[in-house]
Write a protein that holds these residues in place. Structure first.
Motif, PDB file in Angstrom:
ATOM      1  N   LEU A   1      38.268  37.774  13.845  1.00 54.59           N
ATOM      2  CA  LEU A   1      37.248  36.744  13.741  1.00 54.59           C
ATOM      3  C   LEU A   1      35.860  37.360  13.730  1.00 54.59           C
ATOM      4  O   LEU A   1      34.977  36.954  12.969  1.00 54.59           O
ATOM      5  N   LEU A   2      35.649  38.370  14.594  1.00 60.87           N
ATOM      6  CA  LEU A   2      34.376  39.079  14.660  1.00 60.87           C
ATOM      7  C   LEU A   2      34.592  40.549  14.335  1.00 60.87           C
ATOM      8  O   LEU A   2      35.456  41.197  14.925  1.00 60.87           O
ATOM      9  N   GLU A   3      33.799  41.063  13.421  1.00 57.46           N
ATOM     10  CA  GLU A   3      33.878  42.470  13.038  1.00 57.46           C
ATOM     11  C   GLU A   3      32.463  43.045  13.051  1.00 57.46           C
ATOM     12  O   GLU A   3      31.551  42.456  13.634  1.00 57.46           O
ATOM     13  N   GLY A   4      32.279  44.191  12.419  1.00 59.90           N
ATOM     14  CA  GLY A   4      30.989  44.847  12.459  1.00 59.90           C
ATOM     15  C   GLY A   4      29.871  44.022  11.846  1.00 59.90           C
ATOM     16  O   GLY A   4      28.755  43.965  12.384  1.00 59.90           O
ATOM     17  N   THR A   5      30.146  43.378  10.721  1.00 64.27           N
ATOM     18  CA  THR A   5      29.116  42.595  10.041  1.00 64.27           C
ATOM     19  C   THR A   5      28.600  41.472  10.926  1.00 64.27           C
ATOM     20  O   THR A   5      27.389  41.268  11.069  1.00 64.27           O
ATOM     21  N   GLU A   6      29.507  40.733  11.559  1.00 60.86           N
ATOM     22  CA  GLU A   6      29.107  39.643  12.430  1.00 60.86           C
ATOM     23  C   GLU A   6      28.319  40.158  13.639  1.00 60.86           C
ATOM     24  O   GLU A   6      27.369  39.509  14.092  1.00 60.86           O
ATOM     25  N   THR A   7      28.718  41.323  14.149  1.00 67.47           N
ATOM     26  CA  THR A   7      28.024  41.874  15.312  1.00 67.47           C
ATOM     27  C   THR A   7      26.605  42.287  14.965  1.00 67.47           C
ATOM     28  O   THR A   7      25.676  42.081  15.755  1.00 67.47           O
ATOM     29  N   ILE A   8      26.407  42.861  13.789  1.00 70.90           N
ATOM     30  CA  ILE A   8      25.058  43.233  13.360  1.00 70.90           C
ATOM     31  C   ILE A   8      24.190  41.984  13.217  1.00 70.90           C
ATOM     32  O   ILE A   8      23.032  41.954  13.655  1.00 70.90           O
ATOM     33  N   VAL A   9      24.731  40.938  12.594  1.00 69.16           N
ATOM     34  CA  VAL A   9      23.989  39.684  12.458  1.00 69.16           C
ATOM     35  C   VAL A   9      23.646  39.129  13.842  1.00 69.16           C
ATOM     36  O   VAL A   9      22.520  38.647  14.078  1.00 69.16           O
ATOM     37  N   PHE A  10      24.576  39.219  14.765  1.00 71.71           N
ATOM     38  CA  PHE A  10      24.352  38.761  16.136  1.00 71.71           C
ATOM     39  C   PHE A  10      23.207  39.535  16.787  1.00 71.71           C
ATOM     40  O   PHE A  10      22.306  38.942  17.411  1.00 71.71           O
ATOM     41  N   PHE A  11      23.191  40.855  16.639  1.00 71.13           N
ATOM     42  CA  PHE A  11      22.125  41.665  17.221  1.00 71.13           C
ATOM     43  C   PHE A  11      20.771  41.338  16.590  1.00 71.13           C
ATOM     44  O   PHE A  11      19.750  41.314  17.279  1.00 71.13           O
ATOM     45  N   VAL A  12      20.766  41.095  15.296  1.00 70.76           N
ATOM     46  CA  VAL A  12      19.514  40.719  14.627  1.00 70.76           C
ATOM     47  C   VAL A  12      18.992  39.399  15.191  1.00 70.76           C
ATOM     48  O   VAL A  12      17.788  39.258  15.466  1.00 70.76           O
ATOM     49  N   LEU A  13      19.877  38.432  15.378  1.00 68.50           N
ATOM     50  CA  LEU A  13      19.467  37.151  15.948  1.00 68.50           C
ATOM     51  C   LEU A  13      18.916  37.334  17.361  1.00 68.50           C
ATOM     52  O   LEU A  13      17.923  36.683  17.736  1.00 68.50           O
ATOM     53  N   LEU A  14      19.523  38.223  18.137  1.00 67.66           N
ATOM     54  CA  LEU A  14      19.030  38.473  19.490  1.00 67.66           C
ATOM     55  C   LEU A  14      17.621  39.055  19.465  1.00 67.66           C
ATOM     56  O   LEU A  14      16.777  38.695  20.296  1.00 67.66           O
ATOM     57  N   CYS A  15      17.383  39.950  18.517  1.00 62.68           N
ATOM     58  CA  CYS A  15      16.056  40.558  18.412  1.00 62.68           C
ATOM     59  C   CYS A  15      15.018  39.531  17.953  1.00 62.68           C
ATOM     60  O   CYS A  15      13.860  39.576  18.384  1.00 62.68           O
TER      61      CYS A  15
ATOM     62  N   GLY B   1      14.807  35.008  23.690  1.00 60.63           N
ATOM     63  CA  GLY B   1      14.954  33.992  24.718  1.00 60.63           C
ATOM     64  C   GLY B   1      16.292  33.281  24.691  1.00 60.63           C
ATOM     65  O   GLY B   1      16.699  32.658  25.676  1.00 60.63           O
ATOM     66  N   LEU B   2      16.986  33.395  23.564  1.00 62.27           N
ATOM     67  CA  LEU B   2      18.305  32.763  23.423  1.00 62.27           C
ATOM     68  C   LEU B   2      19.448  33.698  23.819  1.00 62.27           C
ATOM     69  O   LEU B   2      20.616  33.350  23.620  1.00 62.27           O
ATOM     70  N   PHE B   3      19.105  34.867  24.373  1.00 61.92           N
ATOM     71  CA  PHE B   3      20.163  35.837  24.688  1.00 61.92           C
ATOM     72  C   PHE B   3      21.282  35.240  25.545  1.00 61.92           C
ATOM     73  O   PHE B   3      22.465  35.421  25.212  1.00 61.92           O
ATOM     74  N   PRO B   4      20.983  34.562  26.658  1.00 57.85           N
ATOM     75  CA  PRO B   4      22.097  34.055  27.483  1.00 57.85           C
ATOM     76  C   PRO B   4      23.050  33.156  26.710  1.00 57.85           C
ATOM     77  O   PRO B   4      24.275  33.360  26.756  1.00 57.85           O
ATOM     78  N   ALA B   5      22.517  32.176  25.994  1.00 56.94           N
ATOM     79  CA  ALA B   5      23.386  31.242  25.270  1.00 56.94           C
ATOM     80  C   ALA B   5      24.183  31.956  24.179  1.00 56.94           C
ATOM     81  O   ALA B   5      25.405  31.753  24.041  1.00 56.94           O
ATOM     82  N   LEU B   6      23.501  32.803  23.390  1.00 57.37           N
ATOM     83  CA  LEU B   6      24.186  33.507  22.300  1.00 57.37           C
ATOM     84  C   LEU B   6      25.219  34.484  22.841  1.00 57.37           C
ATOM     85  O   LEU B   6      26.296  34.655  22.251  1.00 57.37           O
ATOM     86  N   ALA B   7      24.926  35.131  23.953  1.00 54.39           N
ATOM     87  CA  ALA B   7      25.860  36.102  24.536  1.00 54.39           C
ATOM     88  C   ALA B   7      27.125  35.428  25.041  1.00 54.39           C
ATOM     89  O   ALA B   7      28.236  35.944  24.857  1.00 54.39           O
ATOM     90  N   TRP B   8      26.973  34.270  25.691  1.00 50.64           N
ATOM     91  CA  TRP B   8      28.163  33.544  26.155  1.00 50.64           C
ATOM     92  C   TRP B   8      29.033  33.126  24.976  1.00 50.64           C
ATOM     93  O   TRP B   8      30.263  33.254  25.020  1.00 50.64           O
ATOM     94  N   ILE B   9      28.402  32.636  23.920  1.00 45.64           N
ATOM     95  CA  ILE B   9      29.166  32.184  22.741  1.00 45.64           C
ATOM     96  C   ILE B   9      29.841  33.358  22.050  1.00 45.64           C
ATOM     97  O   ILE B   9      31.049  33.314  21.753  1.00 45.64           O
ATOM     98  N   PHE B  10      29.072  34.422  21.791  1.00 43.58           N
ATOM     99  CA  PHE B  10      29.636  35.559  21.072  1.00 43.58           C
ATOM    100  C   PHE B  10      30.709  36.246  21.914  1.00 43.58           C
ATOM    101  O   PHE B  10      31.737  36.697  21.378  1.00 43.58           O
ATOM    102  N   GLY B  11      30.480  36.335  23.220  1.00 43.95           N
ATOM    103  CA  GLY B  11      31.484  36.936  24.095  1.00 43.95           C
ATOM    104  C   GLY B  11      32.789  36.163  24.062  1.00 43.95           C
ATOM    105  O   GLY B  11      33.881  36.750  24.028  1.00 43.95           O
TER     106      GLY B  11
END
Length: 209
Positions: A154-168, A172-182
């Motif tokens: 479901l999650l691979e390298g491409t999705e993880t890079i997009v996730f890191f870009v969104l975090l950067c 301020g959305l790190f907690p919510a995005l981290a819980w979802i992605f985790g």
């Protein structure tokens, strides 16, 4: 989930650039280590709060991660090169969430710990599957020519890079995005374990012999 499709788009230009880099006498391992250094620089910038600036070395790091394989294919592929690549990748994937936790431990600590736990579990399922695939002599090039077997998820390298870009872009959305992605990482790991059970578990006839 997106890696196989992404490889079809990025492999031709990466292979061309990789041949050029290899022609300059630069090794794939040097490109791998350069990518790691760029990733660590990105993490440092995140930790001090410069998340927007961190995007530059972060994306350059992932470019280097794609280029090292292209350089290896244009020169000489080695087992150690593949080993070094995956080790550096895992360090990169771990240090970026850590940087967000260090930047704001109170707000990001619990979500960051959960995210890193999910990465640890997902990485274990990935490497364990690769070992079993090597033992069973199962190969695939759907995600490019690799030293290790890369199973989908479901999650691979491409999705993880997009996730890191969104975090950067939205720290301020790190907690919510981290819980979802985790949570999605846990789903990915569990699905991979179920796939391994289907592929590698002995049949009833084999179990009885």
């Amino acid at each position: 989930m997106l890696d196989a499709a992404a490889r079809k788009l990025i492999d031709p230009p990466l292979n061309a650039l990789g041949r050029s880099i290899a022609g300059q006498g630069i090794s794939a391992n040097q490109v791998t280590l350069a990518g790691l250094i760029l990733g660590l620089v990105a993490a440092l910038l995140i930790a001090v709060g410069a998340t927007g600036w961190a995007l530059i070395p972060l994306l350059a790091s992932r470019l280097a991660d794609g280029l090292d394989g292209a350089v290896a294919r244009a020169s000489a592929r080695t087992d150690f090169g593949g080993y070094l690549d995956i080790a550096c990748d895992f360090l990169f994937y771990g240090v970026i969430p850590l940087a967000f936790v260090l930047n704001n431990p109170d707000a990001n600590g619990a979500a960051g710990a959960f995210l890193l736990t999910s990465f640890y579990f997902n990485g274990t399922s990935f490497l364990g599957y690769a070992i079993l695939a090597e033992k069973a002599q199962i190969t695939t090039e759907a995600r490019g020519v690799k030293s290790l077997y890369f199973t989908g998820g479901l999650l691979e390298g491409t999705e993880t890079i997009v996730f890191f870009v969104l975090l950067c872009l939205f720290p301020g959305l790190f907690p919510a995005l981290a819980w979802i992605f985790g949570a999605l990482c846990f789903i990915t790991a569990i699905s991979r374990i179920l796939l391994a059970r289907r592929i590698f578990a002995p049949t009833s006839d084999e179990a009885g012999t």
